[in-house]
Scaffold this motif. Structure first.
Motif, short mmCIF file in Angstrom:
data_model
loop_
_atom_site.label_atom_id
_atom_site.label_comp_id
_atom_site.label_asym_id
_atom_site.label_seq_id
_atom_site.Cartn_x
_atom_site.Cartn_y
_atom_site.Cartn_z
N GLY A 81 0.81 -1.20 0.00
CA GLY A 81 0.00 0.00 0.00
C GLY A 81 0.85 1.26 0.00
N GLN A 82 1.95 1.22 0.74
CA GLN A 82 2.84 2.37 0.79
C GLN A 82 3.53 2.59 -0.56
N ILE A 83 3.89 1.50 -1.23
CA ILE A 83 4.51 1.61 -2.56
C ILE A 83 3.53 2.27 -3.53
N LYS A 84 2.30 1.82 -3.50
CA LYS A 84 1.27 2.38 -4.37
C LYS A 84 1.06 3.87 -4.08
N SER A 85 1.03 4.22 -2.81
CA SER A 85 0.81 5.61 -2.41
C SER A 85 1.99 6.49 -2.83
N PHE A 86 3.20 6.01 -2.62
CA PHE A 86 4.35 6.84 -2.99
C PHE A 86 4.45 6.98 -4.50
N LYS A 87 4.10 5.95 -5.23
CA LYS A 87 4.12 6.05 -6.69
C LYS A 87 3.24 7.21 -7.16
N LYS A 88 2.05 7.31 -6.56
CA LYS A 88 1.14 8.42 -6.89
C LYS A 88 1.79 9.76 -6.54
N PHE A 89 2.37 9.85 -5.35
CA PHE A 89 3.03 11.09 -4.91
C PHE A 89 4.18 11.45 -5.83
N TYR A 90 4.98 10.46 -6.20
CA TYR A 90 6.17 10.67 -7.02
C TYR A 90 5.80 11.29 -8.37
N PHE A 91 4.87 10.67 -9.08
CA PHE A 91 4.56 11.13 -10.43
C PHE A 91 3.77 12.44 -10.42
N GLU A 92 2.92 12.63 -9.44
CA GLU A 92 2.19 13.90 -9.37
C GLU A 92 3.11 15.04 -8.96
N ALA A 93 4.11 14.75 -8.11
CA ALA A 93 5.09 15.77 -7.74
C ALA A 93 5.91 16.19 -8.96
N LEU A 94 6.30 15.21 -9.77
CA LEU A 94 7.03 15.54 -11.00
C LEU A 94 6.18 16.39 -11.94
N GLU A 95 4.90 16.07 -12.00
CA GLU A 95 3.99 16.84 -12.86
C GLU A 95 3.83 18.27 -12.35
N LEU A 96 3.70 18.42 -11.03
CA LEU A 96 3.52 19.74 -10.44
C LEU A 96 4.73 20.64 -10.66
N THR A 97 5.90 20.04 -10.74
CA THR A 97 7.14 20.84 -10.78
C THR A 97 7.80 20.89 -12.16
N LYS A 98 7.24 20.21 -13.15
CA LYS A 98 7.96 20.02 -14.42
C LYS A 98 8.22 21.33 -15.16
#
Length: 392
Positions: A81-98
């Motif tokens: 569950g934590q892997i799934k949650s961090f994956k979402k955080f990781y890619f959305e953070a990249l999108e927010l900052t790109k």
């Protein structure tokens, strides 16, 4: 200066990472010039599935300073569950900052991957990287899982990530001096050791009158109930031994809470009460009405390096502290606190003997509170972050 501030936890979430980074951001803002900006990228409150608080997706702190919260799926503290949650955080953070440029990326990380995210963004933005390391994830995870095959696989994945991440940092802060020897090979970074600290909320508390102690004495633990705390390996055992004289109040949630509940039911223990997570104000009430404050770390080699943030909360009260810790945490307690009952983790026999011999006393830890004020620690840490950003 343009700063990206990465933290998986932020207010109003309830955990050490949230308390640390929320207070640090507030202090950092005081040190900025008017034209400086900060983008905080974090998550919506998610530390405990049993405790939910609402927060805005985007919150303005002041002109040029915004908190961006990402919604992640519930994870129940399980590894998948934590892997799934961090994956979402990781890619959305990249999108927010790109489409943004930064001079400095600050990343506070207990599970390595927020630090890794910071390192990835730094590579793309050609910014400087300041890491705040609150745990050594690879060592902890491979210590918890005893399967040689699983650990081989984990090391094959985590070692390159770790080397990539720590090797890119210009500055690494370690919250525990016990981590120092692990980082000797990463020579590029400058190191500091700004620990967790005591929030003003705790330092400004008014002392409560001592109440009658004729009934059973109350031992309180407040915080995460995970594999790292190993409460199922000590609370049922010591509760049975102290059934006539003490009661236990365990406040919190986590991935190993079901193990503790099962052990209490199997052994028909009736002097332990389990409560869900509560706000800090309510938790303080429980601390003030306790006779003892309790802390325990599971018996693993990796935990001999850590310095639990809970100790800084407990140290503000005049209550005796019962601590089942080893390694650096034990050294730290002996050097900085008094009125302690220290015992070997999971050793209920030793703890029982020490409690029976203990002569009850309340002692105000004035020196400790002055030395580890979160405000003073944050001032120094904020200055070190600004200094890195100002380097040419």
């Amino acid at each position: 200066m343009k700063i990206l501030f990465l933290t998986f936890y932020y207010e109003p979430d309830l955990c050490a990472g949230s308390f640390r980074n929320t207070s640090l951001l507030k202090e950092l803002v005081k040190h900025l010039k008017q034209e400086d900006t900060i983008d905080v990228v974090t998550t919506h409150p998610n530390r405990y599935d049993s405790f939910k608080m609402e927060a805005k997706d985007k919150e303005k702190v002041r002109d040029g300073i915004f908190v961006n919260r990402i919604k992640i799926p519930e994870h129940g503290s399980g590894i998948l569950g934590q892997i799934k949650s961090f994956k979402k955080f990781y890619f959305e953070a990249l999108e927010l900052t790109k489409n943004k440029e930064y001079d400095l990326v600050y990343a506070s990380s207990s599970r390595l991957f927020t630090a890794f995210l910071g390192a990835r963004i730094v590579r793309k933005k050609k910014a400087k990287l300041y890491l705040d390391i609150r745990d050594i994830f690879r060592e902890t995870i491979t210590d918890l899982y005893k399967s040689k095959v699983l650990n081989l696989g984990l090391n094959l994945i985590l070692k390159p990530i770790e080397n990539y991440t720590f090797g890119r940092a210009e500055h690494i802060n370690l919250v525990s001096k016990g981590f120092e020897s692990y980082f000797t090979k990463y020579t590029k970074a400058k190191y500091t050791f700004f620990t967790n600290g005591i929030d003003e909320l705790f330092l400004s508390l008014k002392k409560k009158d001592t109440f009658s102690r004729n009934d059973k004495k109350t031992i309180v633990y407040g915080g995460n109930i995970g594999e790292g705390q190993g409460l199922d390996l000590i609370i049922p055992q010591i509760a049975m031994k102290l059934s006539d004289t003490h009661r236990f109040l365990i406040i919190g949630d986590g991935g190993a809470k079901n193990k503790l509940e099962d052990q209490l039911k199997i052994n028909k223990i009736n002097n332990v009460d389990l409560l869900p997570p509560v706000t800090r104000d309510r938790l303080i009430d429980y601390y003030q009405n306790a006779d003892f404050l309790f802390l325990h770390l599971n018996k693993h080699k990796a935990f001999e390096r850590v310095l639990p943030s809970k100790l800084f909360e407990y140290g503000t009260f005049d209550k005796p502290i019962i601590a089942g810790v080893d390694g650096y945490a034990k050294v730290f307690l002996k050097e900085n606190m008094s009125n302690l009952i220290l015992f070997e983790p999971t050793n209920s026999d030793e703890l029982y003997e020490k409690i029976k011999k203990y002569s009850y006393v309340n002692i105000d830890r004035l020196d400790f509170k002055e030395k580890f004020s979160r405000l003073e620690i944050n001032k120094k840490m904020a200055n070190s972050i600004i200094a890195l950003g100002d380097e040419q």
